[in-house]
Design an enzyme around this catalytic site. Sequence first.
Site, PDB file in Angstrom:
ATOM      1  N   GLU B  45     -27.716  70.256  29.932  1.00 40.28           N
ATOM      2  CA  GLU B  45     -26.562  69.858  29.125  1.00 40.28           C
ATOM      3  C   GLU B  45     -25.721  71.087  28.776  1.00 40.28           C
ATOM      4  OE1 GLU B  45     -29.764  69.272  28.656  1.00 40.28           O
ATOM      5  OE2 GLU B  45     -30.147  67.440  27.517  1.00 40.28           O
ATOM      6  N   CYS B  71     -32.497  67.495  24.083  1.00 43.41           N
ATOM      7  CA  CYS B  71     -33.527  67.965  23.162  1.00 43.41           C
ATOM      8  C   CYS B  71     -32.938  68.228  21.789  1.00 43.41           C
ATOM      9  CB  CYS B  71     -34.187  69.230  23.691  1.00 43.41           C
ATOM     10  SG  CYS B  71     -33.145  70.693  23.522  1.00 43.41           S
ATOM     11  N   CYS B  80     -29.927  71.038  22.477  1.00 43.84           N
ATOM     12  CA  CYS B  80     -28.813  70.494  23.255  1.00 43.84           C
ATOM     13  C   CYS B  80     -28.004  69.496  22.438  1.00 43.84           C
ATOM     14  CB  CYS B  80     -29.319  69.821  24.513  1.00 43.84           C
ATOM     15  SG  CYS B  80     -29.904  71.021  25.703  1.00 43.84           S
ATOM     16  N   ALA B 149     -51.327  81.077  51.098  1.00 43.18           N
ATOM     17  CA  ALA B 149     -50.708  81.911  52.151  1.00 43.18           C
ATOM     18  C   ALA B 149     -51.641  81.853  53.343  1.00 43.18           C
ATOM     19  CB  ALA B 149     -50.543  83.349  51.656  1.00 43.18           C
ATOM     20  N   SER B 163     -57.282  90.107  54.433  1.00 42.67           N
ATOM     21  CA  SER B 163     -56.288  89.058  54.160  1.00 42.67           C
ATOM     22  C   SER B 163     -54.944  89.653  53.768  1.00 42.67           C
ATOM     23  CB  SER B 163     -56.791  88.154  53.026  1.00 42.67           C
ATOM     24  OG  SER B 163     -56.912  88.878  51.815  1.00 42.67           O
ATOM     25  N   TRP B 165     -51.730  91.772  54.803  1.00 44.17           N
ATOM     26  CA  TRP B 165     -51.121  90.589  54.252  1.00 44.17           C
ATOM     27  C   TRP B 165     -50.929  89.567  55.343  1.00 44.17           C
ATOM     28  CZ3 TRP B 165     -51.276  90.649  49.225  1.00 44.17           C
ATOM     29  CH2 TRP B 165     -51.225  91.877  48.540  1.00 44.17           C
ATOM     30  N   ARG B 179     -44.296  84.278  40.152  1.00 42.76           N
ATOM     31  CA  ARG B 179     -45.174  84.827  39.106  1.00 42.76           C
ATOM     32  C   ARG B 179     -44.385  85.193  37.846  1.00 42.76           C
ATOM     33  NH1 ARG B 179     -49.552  88.928  42.076  1.00 42.76           N
ATOM     34  NH2 ARG B 179     -50.508  87.349  43.411  1.00 42.76           N
ATOM     35  N   THR B 191     -62.674  85.651  44.217  1.00 45.06           N
ATOM     36  CA  THR B 191     -61.498  86.411  44.652  1.00 45.06           C
ATOM     37  C   THR B 191     -61.455  87.777  43.967  1.00 45.06           C
ATOM     38  OG1 THR B 191     -60.224  84.418  45.120  1.00 45.06           O
ATOM     39  CG2 THR B 191     -58.960  86.408  44.657  1.00 45.06           C
ATOM     40  N   GLU B 262     -54.032  80.411  42.703  1.00 46.68           N
ATOM     41  CA  GLU B 262     -53.802  81.220  43.907  1.00 46.68           C
ATOM     42  C   GLU B 262     -55.008  81.346  44.832  1.00 46.68           C
ATOM     43  OE1 GLU B 262     -51.630  84.615  44.418  1.00 46.68           O
ATOM     44  OE2 GLU B 262     -49.923  83.997  43.204  1.00 46.68           O
TER      45      GLU B 262
END
Lengths: 358, 358
Positions: B45, B71, B80, B149, B163, B165, B179, B191, B262
């Site tokens: 808006e 809102c 708004c 990925a 991995s 890249w 991110r 990981t 991720e």
Amino acid sequence: MDAALAAALAGPRGANPLVGAVILSPEGERLATGYHRGAGTAHAEADAILEARRQGIDTSGTTMVVTLEPCNHVGRTGPCAQAIIEAGIAKVIYAVDDPHDPAAGGARTLREAGVEVRSGLALAESLDLNREWFDAVASKRPFVTLHIAQTLDSRIAAADGSSQWISSPESLADNHGLRRLIDAILVGTGTVLIDDPRLTARTPDGELSERQPLRAVMGLRDVPEDAAVRAADGRFVHLPTRDPVEALSRLFDEGVRHVMVEGGSSILSTFLAAELVDELIIYLAPTLLGSGTPALNDLGITTLADAQHWSWDEAGGGAVQTLGNDLRLHLRSTRTAASTTKNSIPRREAAEYVTGGH
Amino acid sequence: MDAALAAALAGPRGANPLVGAVILSPEGERLATGYHRGAGTAHAEADAILEARRQGIDTSGTTMVVTLEPCNHVGRTGPCAQAIIEAGIAKVIYAVDDPHDPAAGGARTLREAGVEVRSGLALAESLDLNREWFDAVASKRPFVTLHIAQTLDSRIAAADGSSQWISSPESLADNHGLRRLIDAILVGTGTVLIDDPRLTARTPDGELSERQPLRAVMGLRDVPEDAAVRAADGRFVHLPTRDPVEALSRLFDEGVRHVMVEGGSSILSTFLAAELVDELIIYLAPTLLGSGTPALNDLGITTLADAQHWSWDEAGGGAVQTLGNDLRLHLRSTRTAASTTKNSIPRREAAEYVTGGH
């Protein structure tokens, strides 16, 4: 030549090279463009001449720019050299010599008929346009298209073996359209034993297409007497080998110049590991399975630095197309011809093909 | 409302819903369009009112058509409802009530200020536009984006674990852009132990972005004291659980409204199997590995008929984008809100949100 190269990309890869042709007026104005739409259809030169006729343009005294030396042989279509002479075209500029038999090429016929001929313009680009095809011709093997119908997580079947149909009806129709164009379709004995596919080219209605590929099954196991792939039309061959080079050699001897490898994982991986794949077509369905049969298994690659890199291929409709709910991804090999087979045309030798003509 | 819905699609999914707004003259002529560009930026808006001002258009006496109830709260941006009143807009037509607290919505404020308010136009389309977001709000959990990925054969690491890249630099930059927008990034302990990632948002130069997501690590194993993910900024949390519902609940309590999951494979698969993923972003590199770590493992699916189906998502830049050599695939869930969590807003109840206003 840029326009001819761009036109060439509209055609499909396969048994014949991509070729584009442009007819220019003596003042350099572009009069007509043509390209080759695949085996069995008019060559680019004839296509451009037809386009000029459709527009009522007089081609006498014009110049033709073409990405490959005009052919001299009578195949499924007439010889282009003769068509060019009959069209009264005064000058032909081409990029690359016909690799089949340079001595008998159309350039000589054209010169003997009084047409001015020059070659070698945009040589590197024109060689690159069909580098896989030149490699196949020099290696005396068929052009190899690999076909994969997979989920986003690259599964070609679920854990229980179900795989019909991972792809959308539009992707299946596209695949059957390719089957009509190729000379042979190749699967492994495993696929025959599990799925018992027909491997025929069919219309969306399920009717058999007029042109059918040879159905080749590769592997040491027997193909059952009642396997659907045998059918009764004599268009079936069993290749009792696990060696992809031997399989391709056998198919070449059968007259196959374009083969589509359809799976399963072992056969797909065998051809990829041997770097014998020229073109990769992946139908990517927006689905996930998480388990089941992966499209590929071992390619002999253990670290990321050795991953196989592929190039997006804009030829024949684009690198990424939408087919129903699926994406159709089209990629070409990035290997250089010389690195893969001893029989490839080295770039230097290819350059020597180019006759001066001036 | 069609124009407002179309405008909404330009924004990114996440903590805030997609919203589009159009300002019409009393004669129905379209004067200005606005949309929401994601958390922390002007609402649709306000964006439309700003656009009108940029064009020197007087908004007094105009009508605003907007896909969500304006809102009434002062968050990172002003309310708004107040902006609409100050702009002199005479009439507001919106589709869906703000699900946070219908009783305290902007519609009442607008009415009290003498603005004519109607709602329920294109209700089904507007609910569908943000169905995952409505589901997340009703379930009091963050909006979940899954990031993968991968290679064409859906590998996220080679056999030796390498991995970095798999994706192109352009895909990495895109990921770091995401991110900056999200509230939290989530990976598994596996990981952290294997890759020791920083999980910070960085510019292509490697500089830390101003806004950093909370770094969440999920799993029962300890996170080493010297793990890079801990850093020293206090933006780290260990969630000692394997239950994705519990992990999301913890993050929600921390104020997280948009989390990006991720990896690795176990965490990705856990969230997918639990049908807790709202948005899927896949960076697809044109490479093949044949072996190594598959992006996903078991999702509890054994037959093709049970495969998870996803929808191509045109929001936030399109379903398929080119990022360097990679394709960026953007998909959204096809689950219906009611089928996934008991706390979802049923369609009937959502319809009852709609105040008559006439």
